[in-house]
Design an enzyme around this catalytic site. Structure first.
Site, short mmCIF file in Angstrom:
data_model
loop_
_atom_site.label_atom_id
_atom_site.label_comp_id
_atom_site.label_asym_id
_atom_site.label_seq_id
_atom_site.Cartn_x
_atom_site.Cartn_y
_atom_site.Cartn_z
N ARG A 192 45.45 43.12 50.41
CA ARG A 192 44.92 41.77 50.29
C ARG A 192 45.17 41.21 48.90
NH1 ARG A 192 40.88 39.00 46.90
NH2 ARG A 192 40.02 37.29 48.15
N VAL A 193 45.57 39.94 48.85
CA VAL A 193 45.77 39.22 47.60
C VAL A 193 44.93 37.95 47.65
CG1 VAL A 193 47.42 37.97 46.16
CG2 VAL A 193 48.06 40.15 47.20
N GLY A 194 44.20 37.66 46.59
CA GLY A 194 43.37 36.47 46.55
C GLY A 194 44.07 35.31 45.87
N ASP A 195 43.27 34.38 45.36
CA ASP A 195 43.82 33.17 44.76
C ASP A 195 44.31 33.37 43.34
OD1 ASP A 195 40.90 33.43 44.15
OD2 ASP A 195 41.30 31.70 42.89
N THR A 245 36.53 37.33 39.21
CA THR A 245 37.63 36.77 38.43
C THR A 245 37.12 36.42 37.04
OG1 THR A 245 38.45 35.69 40.44
CG2 THR A 245 39.34 34.91 38.36
N THR A 299 37.23 30.37 40.78
CA THR A 299 36.63 31.69 40.96
C THR A 299 35.86 31.69 42.27
OG1 THR A 299 35.19 33.37 39.93
CG2 THR A 299 34.51 31.08 39.72
N GLY A 300 35.68 32.86 42.84
CA GLY A 300 34.96 32.95 44.10
C GLY A 300 35.82 33.55 45.19
N LEU A 301 35.49 33.25 46.44
CA LEU A 301 36.21 33.82 47.57
C LEU A 301 37.61 33.24 47.63
CD1 LEU A 301 35.97 35.74 50.00
CD2 LEU A 301 35.31 33.74 51.36
N GLY A 302 38.61 34.06 47.31
CA GLY A 302 39.97 33.58 47.14
C GLY A 302 40.55 32.87 48.34
N SER A 327 34.63 43.85 38.46
CA SER A 327 35.43 42.89 39.22
C SER A 327 36.72 42.48 38.53
CB SER A 327 34.59 41.64 39.52
OG SER A 327 34.14 41.05 38.32
N THR A 376 41.91 39.61 37.85
CA THR A 376 40.87 40.11 38.75
C THR A 376 41.28 41.43 39.38
OG1 THR A 376 39.53 39.52 40.69
CG2 THR A 376 41.85 38.90 40.74
#
Length: 325
Positions: A215-218, A187, A238-241, A84, A205
């Protein structure tokens, strides 16, 4: 916070550290602990233990908390067993591994990269954005071209053996459904304080497995996955961005601490806000980690399962976070 509140809080916490048989480094770890020993490094998930060790070693070498938080997560970016973080991470649905990272210091300096390919250490590239450009974020091909210009090695684009095996299995059905505390270990976020109270943080991450291409997360978004302010404290997520971006989670926590909330109270409030802004919360895991200038820490998650590593010069331990559900 009034001067009277500050005095009472510090007096009570200081008294707790004098109780016989209570560790001065780890007393009341879930009770807004005052860390007697600095420097302090906090990082998310089990991979935080070796990352903390690398960060502390670098801090001893250079004395720079910025060097420490960069070096700490670089250790995770190279961990071939971690699917990850780093180029060995699980790919998007097109079979391509793309990386996000951010870094920030307490004076407001920050840099990030998003949707970058073929760069082994996106955290170092994020630092280069911070220190060598007038910008905060570079993305995609622009980030890769900047890496080339700065002399970063460009790696061959191929999946790691473990990632390739997992991707081939996924392609049989090609369905995406988040699995909390498994896929969402996506992350490593690290926040640190040196002996003088200076703060810095980092976050890196490979993002959610089998995400849509682009796609880009947090993690690379300053204020979502990471925020640091020398006047107040630091937080990482951390987690679902997507769920974290919706509430600007890390910035929210730092601002709540600025208003007088403890790190624990701030993390709990951020989780409550996140829950209120996201549907299907049973399928969403997110966790926050924070420290303030007084040395207190906080951690809280939506569901059980989130943990973090806490390190000082003399100790490095895993701690289970509390959760809303």
């Amino acid at each position: 916070m009034s001067e009277r509140r500050k005095f009472i809080k510090k007096s009570l916490l200081g008294s707790a550290l004098l109780v016989p048989g209570v560790s001065t480094a780890f007393a009341g770890i879930q009770k807004n602990q005052l860390i007697a020993e600095k420097p302090l490094i906090l990082s998310t998930w089990n991979h935080g233990l070796p990352a903390n060790a690398a960060a502390i070693a670098k801090l001893k070498e250079t004395g720079s908390i910025l060097d420490a938080v960069e070096t700490g997560v670089k250790d995770t970016e190279l961990d071939l067993s971690n699917l990850s973080v780093g180029l060995q991470g699980l790919p998007d649905r097109e079979g391509i591994t793309t990386l996000d990272a951010s870094i920030m210091t307490g004076d407001g300096s920050c840099g990030s990269v998003a949707f970058v390919r073929q760069v082994k250490h996106p955290i170092s590239l994020a630092r280069a954005v911070m220190e060598k450009t007038p910008h905060v974020m570079l993305a995609g091909e622009g980030a890769r071209q900047f890496a080339i210009a700065e002399g970063f090695p460009i790696e061959k684009e191929e999946l790691s053996p473990k990632a390739k095996e997992a991707y081939e299995k996924w392609k049989i059905t090609s369905k995406y459904k988040p699995v909390i505390n498994i896929e969402n270990h996506d992350t490593i976020g690290m926040i640190g304080m040196d002996k003088d109270g200076n703060l810095a943080g980092s976050c890196t991450t490979s993002g959610l497995a089998y995400k849509m291409h682009g796609r880009v997360g947090d993690s690379p978004i300053i204020g979502a996955g990471l925020y640091v302010d020398n006047e107040v404290g630091a937080a990482t997520a951390t987690g679902l961005g997507e769920s974290i971006i919706r509430v600007c989670g890390s910035f929210l926590i730092v601002e709540l601490m600025r208003q007088g909330r403890s790190p624990q109270e701030a993390c709990e409030e951020a989780v409550k806000r996140l829950i209120s802004k996201n549907k299907n919360i049973k399928d969403i895991q997110a966790g926050f980690l924070a420290m303030n200038k007084e040395g207190q820490i906080g951690a809280y998650a939506v569901h059980p399962g989130f943990n973090f590593a806490q390190g000082t010069l003399g100790s490095n331990v895993m701690v289970d976070s509390k959760s809303h559900f």
